[in-house]
Scaffold this motif. Structure first.
Motif, PDB file in Angstrom:
ATOM      1  N   LYS A   5     124.918  60.342  37.929  1.00 43.40           N
ATOM      2  CA  LYS A   5     126.291  60.309  38.422  1.00 43.40           C
ATOM      3  C   LYS A   5     126.715  61.694  38.935  1.00 43.40           C
ATOM      4  O   LYS A   5     127.519  61.656  39.545  1.00 43.40           O
ATOM      5  CB  LYS A   5     126.994  59.640  37.194  1.00 43.40           C
ATOM      6  N   LEU A   6     126.150  62.577  38.142  1.00 44.22           N
ATOM      7  CA  LEU A   6     126.508  63.774  38.611  1.00 44.22           C
ATOM      8  C   LEU A   6     126.099  64.072  39.771  1.00 44.22           C
ATOM      9  O   LEU A   6     126.525  65.000  40.922  1.00 44.22           O
ATOM     10  CB  LEU A   6     125.971  65.053  37.659  1.00 44.22           C
ATOM     11  N   SER A 132     146.592  69.145  43.684  1.00 43.91           N
ATOM     12  CA  SER A 132     146.619  70.028  42.428  1.00 43.91           C
ATOM     13  C   SER A 132     145.250  70.046  41.931  1.00 43.91           C
ATOM     14  O   SER A 132     145.136  70.648  40.820  1.00 43.91           O
ATOM     15  CB  SER A 132     147.669  69.583  41.207  1.00 43.91           C
ATOM     16  N   ASN A 133     144.160  69.635  42.317  1.00 39.11           N
ATOM     17  CA  ASN A 133     142.778  69.842  42.020  1.00 39.11           C
ATOM     18  C   ASN A 133     142.718  69.238  40.427  1.00 39.11           C
ATOM     19  O   ASN A 133     141.609  69.610  39.852  1.00 39.11           O
ATOM     20  CB  ASN A 133     142.296  70.866  41.938  1.00 39.11           C
ATOM     21  N   LEU A 134     143.452  68.200  40.276  1.00 39.52           N
ATOM     22  CA  LEU A 134     143.320  67.308  38.775  1.00 39.52           C
ATOM     23  C   LEU A 134     142.319  66.252  38.878  1.00 39.52           C
ATOM     24  O   LEU A 134     142.160  65.876  39.766  1.00 39.52           O
ATOM     25  CB  LEU A 134     144.755  67.106  38.157  1.00 39.52           C
ATOM     26  N   PRO A 135     141.206  66.310  37.718  1.00 42.26           N
ATOM     27  CA  PRO A 135     140.295  65.534  37.956  1.00 42.26           C
ATOM     28  C   PRO A 135     140.692  64.125  37.692  1.00 42.26           C
ATOM     29  O   PRO A 135     140.285  63.291  36.755  1.00 42.26           O
ATOM     30  CB  PRO A 135     139.374  65.985  36.927  1.00 42.26           C
ATOM     31  N   GLU A 136     141.592  63.356  38.606  1.00 39.29           N
ATOM     32  CA  GLU A 136     141.752  62.060  38.331  1.00 39.29           C
ATOM     33  C   GLU A 136     141.062  61.357  39.405  1.00 39.29           C
ATOM     34  O   GLU A 136     140.840  61.694  40.570  1.00 39.29           O
ATOM     35  CB  GLU A 136     143.285  61.784  38.658  1.00 39.29           C
ATOM     36  N   PRO A 137     140.429  59.936  38.938  1.00 40.26           N
ATOM     37  CA  PRO A 137     139.595  59.238  39.952  1.00 40.26           C
ATOM     38  C   PRO A 137     140.595  58.530  40.834  1.00 40.26           C
ATOM     39  O   PRO A 137     141.733  58.174  40.336  1.00 40.26           O
ATOM     40  CB  PRO A 137     138.686  58.304  39.050  1.00 40.26           C
ATOM     41  N   ALA A 170     134.474  54.617  39.183  1.00 41.40           N
ATOM     42  CA  ALA A 170     135.261  55.613  39.666  1.00 41.40           C
ATOM     43  C   ALA A 170     135.485  56.823  38.718  1.00 41.40           C
ATOM     44  O   ALA A 170     135.172  57.996  39.289  1.00 41.40           O
ATOM     45  CB  ALA A 170     136.521  55.092  40.178  1.00 41.40           C
ATOM     46  N   GLU A 171     135.789  56.394  37.560  1.00 40.30           N
ATOM     47  CA  GLU A 171     135.734  57.529  36.448  1.00 40.30           C
ATOM     48  C   GLU A 171     134.572  58.064  36.279  1.00 40.30           C
ATOM     49  O   GLU A 171     134.380  59.318  36.088  1.00 40.30           O
ATOM     50  CB  GLU A 171     136.161  56.923  35.082  1.00 40.30           C
ATOM     51  N   GLN A 172     133.344  57.303  36.149  1.00 38.90           N
ATOM     52  CA  GLN A 172     132.077  58.108  35.981  1.00 38.90           C
ATOM     53  C   GLN A 172     131.483  59.070  36.922  1.00 38.90           C
ATOM     54  O   GLN A 172     130.722  59.883  36.960  1.00 38.90           O
ATOM     55  CB  GLN A 172     131.202  57.004  35.587  1.00 38.90           C
ATOM     56  N   THR A 173     131.960  58.655  38.388  1.00 36.05           N
ATOM     57  CA  THR A 173     131.446  59.433  39.511  1.00 36.05           C
ATOM     58  C   THR A 173     132.350  60.595  39.842  1.00 36.05           C
ATOM     59  O   THR A 173     131.843  61.524  40.444  1.00 36.05           O
ATOM     60  CB  THR A 173     131.157  58.290  40.834  1.00 36.05           C
TER      61      THR A 173
END
Length: 353
Positions: A5-6, A132-137, A170-173
């Motif tokens: 996934k990474l 804001s570059n926040l890690p939200e899918p 989406a969360e995992q990728t």
DNA sequence: AAAGCGGGGCA
DNA sequence: TGCCCAGCTTT
């Protein structure tokens, strides 16, 4: 998160660095407000169509406060022809909420941002991620299509179980770093390579990971929405011209179809239209003219519009002049309000000759 | 001419 | 949880 996934994010980012679009108007001077406006517009319309609307919108409403301080008619005018007018109304309401309840600043977390009308999880995440570059899918149509193909997700995304699976993917990728670029990258991939028909798989960075490609199932994935037969309805639109050539228009109720937009009076029969004209507007001097039926398709029904034109001779009764939701429009001037596409079409084809 | 697109609100 | 809401592009 697995190594597999990474590498999904890494490959996508590498592709985006080399091939992604970075010159779109909303990718310049990035702010939550600009991203928000672009995301709402892009929900319903393709990039090419959105660009001029976005630019006009930004010139007239450069900040969220400017938008909040505007009249709804002015906002709907900038949305005329884009469709989904509830979204323009929601945007206006949300801007007022940002001004009055969030001190003029967009909330910077996914919970609070969803309190704004018209912003759900995906749109909220897009704003937080890109601005804001926040890690939200995110999970818009492009992302759904990419994930459905790469991971061979079966079933229509309108089913809640399928949607849940897509959100999990989406969360995992979605990566924790370079999240803003990643969000733009996956949307861009869906818009430019992983298209609904004829995807350009040979140029795709996910080619070696994509199950749909390996199994030649690109055309079947994502699963299509079940077909539904839509009903057809008829209406008469009455175009009344006064002696000066101005046209009578009225504002539609705030919600529902074409909510808040300006329209001609509508009737079921010509008889009703004539009676109404007689009663509220006065005598007419020429025979009622019937014009060709104009058909307009909505998502849930098809509307056949019969235009009628009536030319008045007697003076207008005052009662209709006093209302704020009714007006006589001088068709040679710019219209200050929202107009649905068929109403614009009728003005252009039958009135402005 | 018909199909397809997309996300949020609300009953 | 399923239906309602639009108008444009693509096929």
């Amino acid at each position: 998160m697995s190594k597999n996934k990474l590498s999904f994010a890494d490959k996508l980012l590498h592709w985006f660095d080399d091939h992604g679009r970075k010159d779109l108007p909303w990718q310049q001077d990035i702010s939550p407000y600009r991203v928000w406006v672009s995301e709402i517009m892009l929900q319903q319309t393709q990039v090419k169509t959105v660009i001029p609307y976005f630019q006009r919108f930004m010139e007239s409403f450069p900040t969220v406060t400017a938008l909040a301080n505007s009249e709804q008619d002015e906002v709907l005018k900038h949305w005329s022809g884009l469709g989904y007018y509830a979204r323009a109304r929601n945007m206006h309401a949300a801007a007022i909420m940002v001004r009055d309840e969030f001190n003029g600043e967009f909330p910077r977390d996914i919970e609070n941002i969803q309190h704004l009308k018209g912003i759900g999880r995906s749109t909220g995440a897009a704003i937080l991620s890109i601005a804001s570059n926040l890690p939200e899918p995110i999970l818009d149509g492009n992302v759904k299509r990419v994930l459905s193909r790469v991971f061979a997700v079966e079933g229509w995304a309108g089913k809640s179980a399928v949607l849940k699976e897509l959100w999990t993917l989406a969360e995992q990728t979605t990566p924790k770093t370079r999240n803003a670029d990643y969000t733009q990258a996956i949307m861009d991939l869906g818009a430019t390579l992983c298209t609904r028909s004829k995807p350009r798989c040979d140029d795709c960075p996910m080619k070696s990971d994509c199950i749909a490609f390996a199994d030649s199932r690109q055309a079947e994935l994502p699963a299509k929405k079940p077909k539904k037969i839509i009903p057809e309805k008829k209406t008469i639109m009455l175009i009344v011209k006064d002696e000066a050539g101005d046209v009578f228009m009225q504002k539609r109720p705030p919600t529902g179809i074409w909510g808040g937009l300006w329209c001609f009076p509508q009737f079921e029969t010509q008889h009703e239209a004539e009676n109404w004209t007689q009663e509220f507007l006065g005598e007419w001097s020429e025979k009622v003219q019937r014009h060709d039926v104009l058909s307009h398709t909505f998502s849930h029904f098809k509307l056949h519009i019969q235009p009628l034109i009536i030319q008045l001779k007697a003076p207008i009764k005052m009662s209709v002049m006093e209302k704020t939701d009714k007006l006589w429009y001088n068709v040679n001037t710019e219209f200050n309000g929202g107009l649905a596409a068929p109403v614009s079409t009728l003005l252009n084809t039958l009135v402005r000759q």
